[in-house]
Enzyme design. Structure first.
Site, short mmCIF file in Angstrom:
data_model
loop_
_atom_site.label_atom_id
_atom_site.label_comp_id
_atom_site.label_asym_id
_atom_site.label_seq_id
_atom_site.Cartn_x
_atom_site.Cartn_y
_atom_site.Cartn_z
N ASP A 1 1.15 0.16 0.45
CA ASP A 1 2.42 0.64 1.00
C ASP A 1 2.82 1.98 0.41
OD1 ASP A 1 3.01 -1.47 2.80
OD2 ASP A 1 3.42 -2.76 1.08
N LYS B 1 -8.70 14.48 -14.71
CA LYS B 1 -8.28 13.16 -15.20
C LYS B 1 -6.96 13.30 -15.97
CE LYS B 1 -9.78 9.41 -18.10
NZ LYS B 1 -10.63 9.05 -19.22
N LYS C 1 8.67 -8.80 10.24
CA LYS C 1 7.61 -7.81 10.49
C LYS C 1 7.13 -7.88 11.94
CE LYS C 1 6.11 -7.57 5.73
NZ LYS C 1 5.18 -7.99 4.68
N LYS D 1 7.59 -4.35 13.83
CA LYS D 1 6.39 -3.58 14.17
C LYS D 1 6.00 -3.76 15.64
CE LYS D 1 4.88 -3.90 9.37
NZ LYS D 1 3.87 -3.33 8.47
N PHE E 1 -0.90 -9.23 10.23
CA PHE E 1 -0.90 -10.28 9.21
C PHE E 1 0.30 -10.02 8.30
CE2 PHE E 1 -4.78 -12.93 8.97
CZ PHE E 1 -5.44 -12.44 10.08
N ASN F 1 -5.44 -3.20 -4.12
CA ASN F 1 -5.01 -4.61 -4.15
C ASN F 1 -6.24 -5.51 -4.08
OD1 ASN F 1 -5.59 -5.30 -1.26
ND2 ASN F 1 -4.18 -3.59 -0.98
O1 PMT Z 1 -9.22 -9.56 2.66
P1 PMT Z 1 -9.12 -11.01 2.20
O2 PMT Z 1 -9.48 -11.18 0.75
O3 PMT Z 1 -9.87 -11.94 3.11
O4 PMT Z 1 -7.58 -11.44 2.28
C1 PMT Z 1 -6.97 -11.52 3.54
C2 PMT Z 1 -5.58 -10.88 3.53
C3 PMT Z 1 -4.68 -11.65 2.59
C4 PMT Z 1 -5.65 -9.41 3.08
C5 PMT Z 1 -5.06 -10.96 5.00
O5 PMT Z 1 -5.04 -12.29 5.41
C6 PMT Z 1 -3.68 -10.36 5.14
O6 PMT Z 1 -2.68 -11.03 4.98
N1 PMT Z 1 -3.61 -9.03 5.46
C7 PMT Z 1 -2.35 -8.28 5.52
C8 PMT Z 1 -1.84 -8.06 4.13
C9 PMT Z 1 -0.66 -7.14 4.12
O7 PMT Z 1 -0.80 -6.06 3.64
O8 PMT Z 1 0.41 -7.59 4.71
P2 PMT Z 1 1.77 -6.70 4.82
O9 PMT Z 1 2.81 -7.74 4.96
O10 PMT Z 1 1.91 -5.75 3.70
O11 PMT Z 1 1.60 -5.87 6.15
C10 PMT Z 1 1.98 -6.37 7.42
C11 PMT Z 1 1.04 -5.84 8.50
O12 PMT Z 1 1.16 -4.43 8.60
C12 PMT Z 1 -0.42 -6.11 8.24
O13 PMT Z 1 -1.01 -6.42 9.48
C13 PMT Z 1 -0.95 -4.79 7.68
O14 PMT Z 1 -2.33 -4.60 7.99
C14 PMT Z 1 -0.07 -3.80 8.43
N2 PMT Z 1 0.18 -2.56 7.68
C15 PMT Z 1 0.80 -2.60 6.46
C16 PMT Z 1 1.07 -1.43 5.79
C17 PMT Z 1 0.68 -0.20 6.36
N3 PMT Z 1 0.91 0.95 5.73
N4 PMT Z 1 0.07 -0.18 7.55
C18 PMT Z 1 -0.19 -1.34 8.22
O15 PMT Z 1 -0.76 -1.30 9.31
#
Ligand code: PMT
Length: 407
Positions: free
Chosen positions: A290, A300, A348, A352, A334, A221
């Site tokens: 995810d 490949k 979330k 979580k 986040f 991503n």
């Molecule tokens: O890196 P930058 O370019 O500065 O951009 C910042 C950002 C947009 C990446 C950051 O601000 C941000 O939003 N990060 C979380 C992005 C995200 O994947 O969000 P989510 O809604 O998919 O996940 C929710 C939370 O679960 C997040 O804290 C994520 O780190 C965590 N997570 C998600 C999936 C997973 N398999 N394990 C996790 O721990």
């Protein structure tokens, strides 16, 4: 590594910065730092030692800062009457770059015999020191002892870095790059007015993950890591012991952070679970994929074999796993959403078992991915959502930590 564009920190701060320049070849690089500090919004006043003037003309700094440059203790009084005292009092922070062995020895021994050392002695503002000298001088036990003495007295050090020095030697002694000094300085400046994180153990995740399909292709991503790196740098500058678990990014590791580099969500999970066992705060700013391919092809994949039937499975949800066995740890997540930002983020937060979630909207002019600024809403259980104004990720990192202190 990212290179200085002037945009990343531009005009996000104000204050008076005294930049001390001691006599070494790195004084030339200090002019770049002076210019960056000005672009960041500081009123910069340069104090040079006599030796520094042999390397760079004071006129260079005067031109870059639009302020007089001070060298002599006994020059005619101008704007800064009783100069060392007035400069020391006016400063919101002081940066000494480059700091020589002579400068360190004098300050560590309480000697104040020129304008720079007297200003340092007279200030109550935070002081950031960027040493630069020959490797053998830097590794000399007396210099190392002086650095220890100064560190224990609250002076903050950045660098030096290792590499080829002007004298031809290779080893530690090269002044940290101006952009790194600037970033650290800004963290120290921001953190100085906020709650300390001394003694806290913090784990931060940052950047994207890569989920490999074959030796040349992966799913990923647009995360640049900037948000997570800013949080790690802020926590370290405020005294925390920081472990930064980072996906693949092109950023400098913030000063004072231990970094664990990973690529995949599974690797990030293992690193975070292990680091979090000793942590009291985990901030998950990484954009973890995810889904990952169910199978990895050693060779490949050919177009003809049909990507249309790509089989995917869920990656481990790292922060949710920590949420299930929370103990005394504070967990901050986040949420990056294109739609229904607050509703999805609240879901979330609960799902979580987090103490706080930072919701940022994806899309439009304010998209957080790769940007230097971010506009977020902070959500905490049983508290009203707090929408923050747009700000640099560096300042936002400190705002987030302030709210963690309040949990
Ligand atoms: O890196 P930058 O370019 O500065 O951009 C910042 C950002 C947009 C990446 C950051 O601000 C941000 O939003 N990060 C979380 C992005 C995200 O994947 O969000 P989510 O809604 O998919 O996940 C929710 C939370 O679960 C997040 O804290 C994520 O780190 C965590 N997570 C998600 C999936 C997973 N398999 N394990 C996790 O721990």
């Amino acid at each position: 590594m990212t290179t200085w564009s002037g945009r990343r920190f531009s005009k996000m701060t104000t204050g008076t910065c005294v930049l001390g320049v001691a006599g070494g070849i790195a004084a030339a690089k200090a002019s770049l730092l002076a210019s960056m500090l000005v672009k960041s919004g500081f009123d910069v006043h340069v104090v040079m030692t006599r030796a520094a003037c042999e390397f760079v003309a004071p006129l260079t700094f005067r031109t870059l800062t639009a302020n007089p440059v001070s060298v002599d203790m006994f020059a005619e009084p101008g704007q800064w009457n009783v100069k060392h005292v007035s400069l020391a009092q006016a400063a919101d922070l002081l940066v000494v770059a480059p700091a020589t062995a002579n400068f360190l020895g004098k300050v560590a021994s309480g000697i104040a015999d020129d304008l720079l050392t007297t200003t340092i002695m007279a200030t109550r503002a935070p002081v950031v020191i960027a040493p630069a000298m020959n490797t053998r001088m830097y590794t000399n036990r007396i210099v190392q002892r002086n650095i220890e003495v100064l560190s224990a007295s609250g002076y903050r050090f950045i660098g030096p870095e290792s590499g080829r020095l002007a004298c031809g030697d290779v080893g530690p002694g090269r002044m940290a790059e101006p952009e790194r000094i600037l970033e650290y300085t800004l963290h120290i400046h921001e953190g100085a007015r906020r709650p300390s994180f001394e003694g806290r153990r913090v784990v931060v995740t940052a950047g994207p993950t890569r989920e490999h399909l074959d030796p040349v292709r992966f799913l990923t991503n647009r995360s640049s890591g900037k948000m997570g790196y800013a949080i790690a740098g802020a926590a370290a500058a405020r005294g925390a012991k920081v472990i930064l678990v980072s996906g693949p990014v092109s950023l400098n590791v913030p000063e004072g952070c231990e970094v664990i580099n990973v690529e995949t969500a599974c690797q990030m999970r293992d690193a975070v679970v292990s680091a979090a066992s000793g942590a009291d705060l985990v901030v998950a700013a990484a954009a973890v994929a995810d889904y990952m391919p169910t199978n990895f092809s050693e060779s490949k994949i050919k177009k003809s074999s049909g990507f249309g039937s790509l089989e995917l499975e869920r990656t481990p949800d790292i922060i949710a796993e920590l949420g299930r066995a929370k103990g005394g740890r504070i967990l901050v997540g986040f949420a990056a959403e294109t739609d229904d930002l607050i509703a999805n983020a609240l879901r979330k937060l609960a799902l979580k078992n987090l103490d706080m979630i930072v919701a940022n909207k994806v899309g439009g002019a304010d998209s957080p991915f790769g940007a230097d600024r971010n506009t977020v809403t902070i959500l905490r259980p049983e508290r009203a959502p707090e929408a923050l104004p747009p700000m640099s990720k560096l300042v936002l990192a400190h705002e987030i930590l302030d709210r963690v202190s309040d949990i």
